[in-house]
Design a protein around this motif. Sequence first.
Motif, PDB file in Angstrom:
ATOM      1  N   PHE A  40       0.849  -1.183   0.000  1.00  0.00           N
ATOM      2  CA  PHE A  40       0.000   0.000   0.000  1.00  0.00           C
ATOM      3  C   PHE A  40       0.889   1.237   0.000  1.00  0.00           C
ATOM      4  N   TYR A  41       0.909   1.931  -1.120  1.00  0.00           N
ATOM      5  CA  TYR A  41       1.711   3.151  -1.235  1.00  0.00           C
ATOM      6  C   TYR A  41       1.050   4.286  -0.477  1.00  0.00           C
ATOM      7  N   GLY A  42      -0.275   4.344  -0.569  1.00  0.00           N
ATOM      8  CA  GLY A  42      -1.011   5.379   0.146  1.00  0.00           C
ATOM      9  C   GLY A  42      -1.371   6.552  -0.723  1.00  0.00           C
ATOM     10  N   ASP A  43      -1.496   7.686  -0.099  1.00  0.00           N
ATOM     11  CA  ASP A  43      -1.896   8.925  -0.746  1.00  0.00           C
ATOM     12  C   ASP A  43      -0.964   9.204  -1.923  1.00  0.00           C
ATOM     13  N   THR A  44      -1.552   9.512  -3.069  1.00  0.00           N
ATOM     14  CA  THR A  44      -0.755   9.735  -4.277  1.00  0.00           C
ATOM     15  C   THR A  44       0.094  10.996  -4.190  1.00  0.00           C
ATOM     16  N   SER A  51       7.768   0.694   4.360  1.00  0.00           N
ATOM     17  CA  SER A  51       7.447   0.204   5.696  1.00  0.00           C
ATOM     18  C   SER A  51       6.852  -1.191   5.590  1.00  0.00           C
ATOM     19  N   ASN A  52       7.336  -2.134   6.390  1.00  0.00           N
ATOM     20  CA  ASN A  52       6.789  -3.497   6.395  1.00  0.00           C
ATOM     21  C   ASN A  52       5.319  -3.512   6.793  1.00  0.00           C
ATOM     22  N   ASP A  53       4.864  -2.511   7.527  1.00  0.00           N
ATOM     23  CA  ASP A  53       3.469  -2.444   7.965  1.00  0.00           C
ATOM     24  C   ASP A  53       2.498  -2.287   6.796  1.00  0.00           C
ATOM     25  N   ARG A  54       3.003  -1.910   5.647  1.00  0.00           N
ATOM     26  CA  ARG A  54       2.136  -1.690   4.490  1.00  0.00           C
ATOM     27  C   ARG A  54       2.057  -2.899   3.565  1.00  0.00           C
ATOM     28  N   LEU A  55       2.736  -3.993   3.905  1.00  0.00           N
ATOM     29  CA  LEU A  55       2.673  -5.215   3.105  1.00  0.00           C
ATOM     30  C   LEU A  55       1.459  -6.035   3.511  1.00  0.00           C
ATOM     31  N   SER A  56       0.763  -6.581   2.536  1.00  0.00           N
ATOM     32  CA  SER A  56      -0.395  -7.431   2.773  1.00  0.00           C
ATOM     33  C   SER A  56      -0.438  -8.502   1.688  1.00  0.00           C
ATOM     34  N   TRP A  57      -1.432  -9.376   1.758  1.00  0.00           N
ATOM     35  CA  TRP A  57      -1.565 -10.439   0.763  1.00  0.00           C
ATOM     36  C   TRP A  57      -2.932 -10.358   0.101  1.00  0.00           C
ATOM     37  N   SER A  87      -5.833  -6.616   4.532  1.00  0.00           N
ATOM     38  CA  SER A  87      -4.950  -5.468   4.737  1.00  0.00           C
ATOM     39  C   SER A  87      -4.456  -5.463   6.176  1.00  0.00           C
ATOM     40  N   SER A  88      -3.197  -5.151   6.359  1.00  0.00           N
ATOM     41  CA  SER A  88      -2.631  -5.078   7.706  1.00  0.00           C
ATOM     42  C   SER A  88      -3.173  -3.849   8.428  1.00  0.00           C
ATOM     43  N   PRO A  89      -3.141  -3.840   9.767  1.00  0.00           N
ATOM     44  CA  PRO A  89      -3.591  -2.647  10.506  1.00  0.00           C
ATOM     45  C   PRO A  89      -2.824  -1.380  10.114  1.00  0.00           C
ATOM     46  N   GLY A  90      -1.553  -1.529   9.742  1.00  0.00           N
ATOM     47  CA  GLY A  90      -0.760  -0.375   9.307  1.00  0.00           C
ATOM     48  C   GLY A  90      -1.331   0.282   8.068  1.00  0.00           C
ATOM     49  N   VAL A  91      -1.876  -0.520   7.144  1.00  0.00           N
ATOM     50  CA  VAL A  91      -2.499   0.016   5.939  1.00  0.00           C
ATOM     51  C   VAL A  91      -3.731   0.836   6.315  1.00  0.00           C
ATOM     52  N   LEU A  92      -4.552   0.290   7.201  1.00  0.00           N
ATOM     53  CA  LEU A  92      -5.773   0.990   7.610  1.00  0.00           C
ATOM     54  C   LEU A  92      -5.454   2.280   8.359  1.00  0.00           C
TER      55      LEU A  92
END
Length: 194
Positions: A40-44, A51-57, A87-92
């Motif tokens: 999850f890159y996030g806001d464009t 960040s590893n917190d942004r990795l999901s499957w 999505s990981s909690p970091g993504v949310l």
Amino acid sequence: MRQKIFLLLILLLLLKGSYAQDYAQDKGFTFLLGPSVNYFYGDTKDNFSYSNDRLSWQVNGQFGYISTRGGTTRGNMLAVFGTAGSSSPGVLQQMQVSGADIIGMIDAEKNFNEFYCLEGGMVIARFLRVSGGIGRQAYTNTIGERNRLNYFSGTLGLAFNLDVVNWVIDANLMTGKDLNQSALKFSTGFMVKF
């Protein structure tokens, strides 16, 4: 920056050409399914920081019709694309920081926050995917309430045909509805043809 992107696309097209086979018999309906990892890159508008917190499957699927003309090795496919994952909690938390309509604080202990996306589109020359549709992200807040975010979804991707398996690289844009800022998610994985 545009020159680098252009050169990268040319390189990828050349690599794709090296895998070309005679697909004249490979036409009609096809189904593909397989796992992927996403970031999850996030806001464009944000600067990139890993960040590893942004990795999901996720699991990708597609069902479509391949059409070839005049014995060419490359056909086009009209398809329905589906993606489901967690999505990981970091993504949310990142989505909340970017202004998504999340009610309350995200439960950082809840590691399974399912999402899905359904899109329609096509794969051009069995290489370039262009599709659009809708998506939904579920989450749990700290007081235990289950909620969801709805958004529009668009995907641009590359598919490298490796015989029975496709290696896919996708860039997914999530925007609108419950998201106040557009966000990007990149994924890569393999899809098995059935």
